[in-house]
Design a protein around this motif. Sequence first.
Motif, PDB file in Angstrom:
ATOM      1  N   LEU A 128       0.856  -1.185   0.000  1.00  0.00           N
ATOM      2  CA  LEU A 128       0.000   0.000   0.000  1.00  0.00           C
ATOM      3  C   LEU A 128       0.889   1.230   0.000  1.00  0.00           C
ATOM      4  O   LEU A 128       1.625   1.466   0.958  1.00  0.00           O
ATOM      5  N   ASN A 129       0.840   1.985  -1.068  1.00  0.00           N
ATOM      6  CA  ASN A 129       1.693   3.150  -1.174  1.00  0.00           C
ATOM      7  C   ASN A 129       1.383   4.147  -0.066  1.00  0.00           C
ATOM      8  O   ASN A 129       0.212   4.444   0.217  1.00  0.00           O
ATOM      9  N   ARG A 130       2.415   4.671   0.538  1.00  0.00           N
ATOM     10  CA  ARG A 130       2.236   5.585   1.666  1.00  0.00           C
ATOM     11  C   ARG A 130       1.553   6.890   1.267  1.00  0.00           C
ATOM     12  O   ARG A 130       1.104   7.654   2.145  1.00  0.00           O
ATOM     13  N   VAL A 131       1.432   7.175  -0.026  1.00  0.00           N
ATOM     14  CA  VAL A 131       0.705   8.381  -0.439  1.00  0.00           C
ATOM     15  C   VAL A 131      -0.780   8.281  -0.092  1.00  0.00           C
ATOM     16  O   VAL A 131      -1.502   9.271  -0.187  1.00  0.00           O
ATOM     17  N   GLU A 132      -1.238   7.091   0.319  1.00  0.00           N
ATOM     18  CA  GLU A 132      -2.613   6.952   0.831  1.00  0.00           C
ATOM     19  C   GLU A 132      -2.869   7.942   1.960  1.00  0.00           C
ATOM     20  O   GLU A 132      -4.007   8.375   2.168  1.00  0.00           O
ATOM     21  N   LEU A 133      -1.813   8.297   2.686  1.00  0.00           N
ATOM     22  CA  LEU A 133      -1.977   9.242   3.785  1.00  0.00           C
ATOM     23  C   LEU A 133      -2.428  10.612   3.291  1.00  0.00           C
ATOM     24  O   LEU A 133      -3.107  11.348   4.010  1.00  0.00           O
ATOM     25  N   MET A 134      -2.070  10.948   2.072  1.00  0.00           N
ATOM     26  CA  MET A 134      -2.527  12.214   1.512  1.00  0.00           C
ATOM     27  C   MET A 134      -4.024  12.172   1.250  1.00  0.00           C
ATOM     28  O   MET A 134      -4.735  13.163   1.416  1.00  0.00           O
ATOM     29  N   THR A 135      -4.516  10.991   0.863  1.00  0.00           N
ATOM     30  CA  THR A 135      -5.954  10.820   0.662  1.00  0.00           C
ATOM     31  C   THR A 135      -6.698  10.899   1.985  1.00  0.00           C
ATOM     32  O   THR A 135      -7.760  11.524   2.097  1.00  0.00           O
ATOM     33  N   ASP A 136      -6.122  10.243   3.020  1.00  0.00           N
ATOM     34  CA  ASP A 136      -6.756  10.243   4.343  1.00  0.00           C
ATOM     35  C   ASP A 136      -6.718  11.622   4.988  1.00  0.00           C
ATOM     36  O   ASP A 136      -7.599  11.984   5.763  1.00  0.00           O
ATOM     37  N   GLY A 137      -5.648  12.376   4.693  1.00  0.00           N
ATOM     38  CA  GLY A 137      -5.407  13.632   5.389  1.00  0.00           C
ATOM     39  C   GLY A 137      -4.518  13.381   6.592  1.00  0.00           C
ATOM     40  O   GLY A 137      -5.004  13.063   7.676  1.00  0.00           O
ATOM     41  N   ALA A 138      -3.205  13.464   6.400  1.00  0.00           N
ATOM     42  CA  ALA A 138      -2.256  13.159   7.473  1.00  0.00           C
ATOM     43  C   ALA A 138      -2.356  14.187   8.594  1.00  0.00           C
ATOM     44  O   ALA A 138      -2.246  15.390   8.357  1.00  0.00           O
ATOM     45  N   GLU A 139      -2.569  13.699   9.816  1.00  0.00           N
ATOM     46  CA  GLU A 139      -2.724  14.569  10.986  1.00  0.00           C
ATOM     47  C   GLU A 139      -1.722  14.238  12.084  1.00  0.00           C
ATOM     48  O   GLU A 139      -1.725  14.874  13.133  1.00  0.00           O
ATOM     49  N   HIS A 140      -0.863  13.246  11.849  1.00  0.00           N
ATOM     50  CA  HIS A 140      -0.010  12.710  12.906  1.00  0.00           C
ATOM     51  C   HIS A 140       1.289  12.230  12.264  1.00  0.00           C
ATOM     52  O   HIS A 140       1.265  11.676  11.160  1.00  0.00           O
ATOM     53  N   PRO A 141       2.450  12.437  12.912  1.00  0.00           N
ATOM     54  CA  PRO A 141       3.722  12.100  12.267  1.00  0.00           C
ATOM     55  C   PRO A 141       3.939  10.618  11.999  1.00  0.00           C
ATOM     56  O   PRO A 141       4.729  10.254  11.124  1.00  0.00           O
ATOM     57  N   THR A 142       3.250   9.733  12.728  1.00  0.00           N
ATOM     58  CA  THR A 142       3.411   8.293  12.490  1.00  0.00           C
ATOM     59  C   THR A 142       2.085   7.644  12.092  1.00  0.00           C
ATOM     60  O   THR A 142       1.863   6.460  12.324  1.00  0.00           O
ATOM     61  N   GLN A 143       1.224   8.420  11.463  1.00  0.00           N
ATOM     62  CA  GLN A 143      -0.106   7.946  11.089  1.00  0.00           C
ATOM     63  C   GLN A 143      -0.036   6.812  10.069  1.00  0.00           C
ATOM     64  O   GLN A 143       0.779   6.828   9.158  1.00  0.00           O
ATOM     65  N   LYS A 144      -0.914   5.816  10.237  1.00  0.00           N
ATOM     66  CA  LYS A 144      -1.048   4.718   9.286  1.00  0.00           C
ATOM     67  C   LYS A 144      -2.268   4.984   8.389  1.00  0.00           C
ATOM     68  O   LYS A 144      -3.226   5.638   8.807  1.00  0.00           O
ATOM     69  N   PRO A 145      -2.257   4.459   7.158  1.00  0.00           N
ATOM     70  CA  PRO A 145      -3.432   4.615   6.291  1.00  0.00           C
ATOM     71  C   PRO A 145      -4.649   3.854   6.822  1.00  0.00           C
ATOM     72  O   PRO A 145      -4.511   2.777   7.410  1.00  0.00           O
ATOM     73  N   VAL A 146      -5.832   4.396   6.590  1.00  0.00           N
ATOM     74  CA  VAL A 146      -7.064   3.729   7.014  1.00  0.00           C
ATOM     75  C   VAL A 146      -7.175   2.351   6.361  1.00  0.00           C
ATOM     76  O   VAL A 146      -7.558   1.374   7.011  1.00  0.00           O
ATOM     77  N   LYS A 147      -6.811   2.251   5.070  1.00  0.00           N
ATOM     78  CA  LYS A 147      -6.902   0.958   4.380  1.00  0.00           C
ATOM     79  C   LYS A 147      -6.018  -0.086   5.052  1.00  0.00           C
ATOM     80  O   LYS A 147      -6.370  -1.273   5.100  1.00  0.00           O
ATOM     81  N   LEU A 148      -4.874   0.328   5.573  1.00  0.00           N
ATOM     82  CA  LEU A 148      -3.981  -0.607   6.258  1.00  0.00           C
ATOM     83  C   LEU A 148      -4.617  -1.128   7.536  1.00  0.00           C
ATOM     84  O   LEU A 148      -4.568  -2.329   7.829  1.00  0.00           O
ATOM     85  N   MET A 149      -5.242  -0.234   8.301  1.00  0.00           N
ATOM     86  CA  MET A 149      -5.841  -0.654   9.567  1.00  0.00           C
ATOM     87  C   MET A 149      -7.098  -1.487   9.336  1.00  0.00           C
ATOM     88  O   MET A 149      -7.407  -2.382  10.131  1.00  0.00           O
ATOM     89  N   LYS A 150      -7.809  -1.241   8.260  1.00  0.00           N
ATOM     90  CA  LYS A 150      -8.952  -2.109   7.911  1.00  0.00           C
ATOM     91  C   LYS A 150      -8.449  -3.509   7.563  1.00  0.00           C
ATOM     92  O   LYS A 150      -9.074  -4.517   7.916  1.00  0.00           O
TER      93      LYS A 150
END
Length: 215
Positions: A128-150
């Motif tokens: 899962l490309n980490r640019v997913e965080l741009m889609t989620d809206g990164a709010e935290h320095p170590t944030q994981k993508p929503v798709k990863l946690m699902k």
Amino acid sequence: MRVETIGLATLYLGDCRDILPKLPKVGAVVTDPPYGIGKDGQKRTTGGNGGRKAYDFKGWDAERPARDIFDAIRALSDDIIIWGGNYFADVLPATGKWLVWDKGQRINQSDGELAWTSYHGALRIKVLNRVELMTDGAEHPTQKPVKLMKWCIDQVRGHGAILDPFMGSGTTGVAAIQMGREFIGIEREPEYFDIACKRIEDAQRQGDFFTGAAA
């Protein structure tokens, strides 16, 4: 201690060392604790991959959680996923099924991350490309993508509430709510707690909207 109830989610502002002993058994624990590597903030960068936004250094990643916190987590469920498991291998029992997040990029950051699970079985990899965080809206320095946690929640066998004692900006909670699971989150940083509340409230509201539309 502050407690917020948002639909299927119960969120605690406080230290998990104080709150975990008061909680009942849960369906599963899915969490991403501090690794103790000083990634609680970052300077803004630019580059061909979009760069990274700046976050204040708050000190919460100065050291990893103590063994007794992991013992308290393991007392609450037999179904557990802990990201950064390679940093905690000396305080967690040996198991066979590890999860791997392949970030889909080869840049100066880590190519991927490892999660320890309480299960025996085959290792699983999520690309899962980490640019997913741009889609989620990164709010935290170590944030994981929503798709990863699902994907993580799909791995757990236990039914019932998903617990994240290191909630951060609430990604695990967003994933749980989107999947119709109850969620319990704990976060000690007020700024991130407020962000998590908003993100989970938005996820709950969106779920209510689609449920109402279906009816």
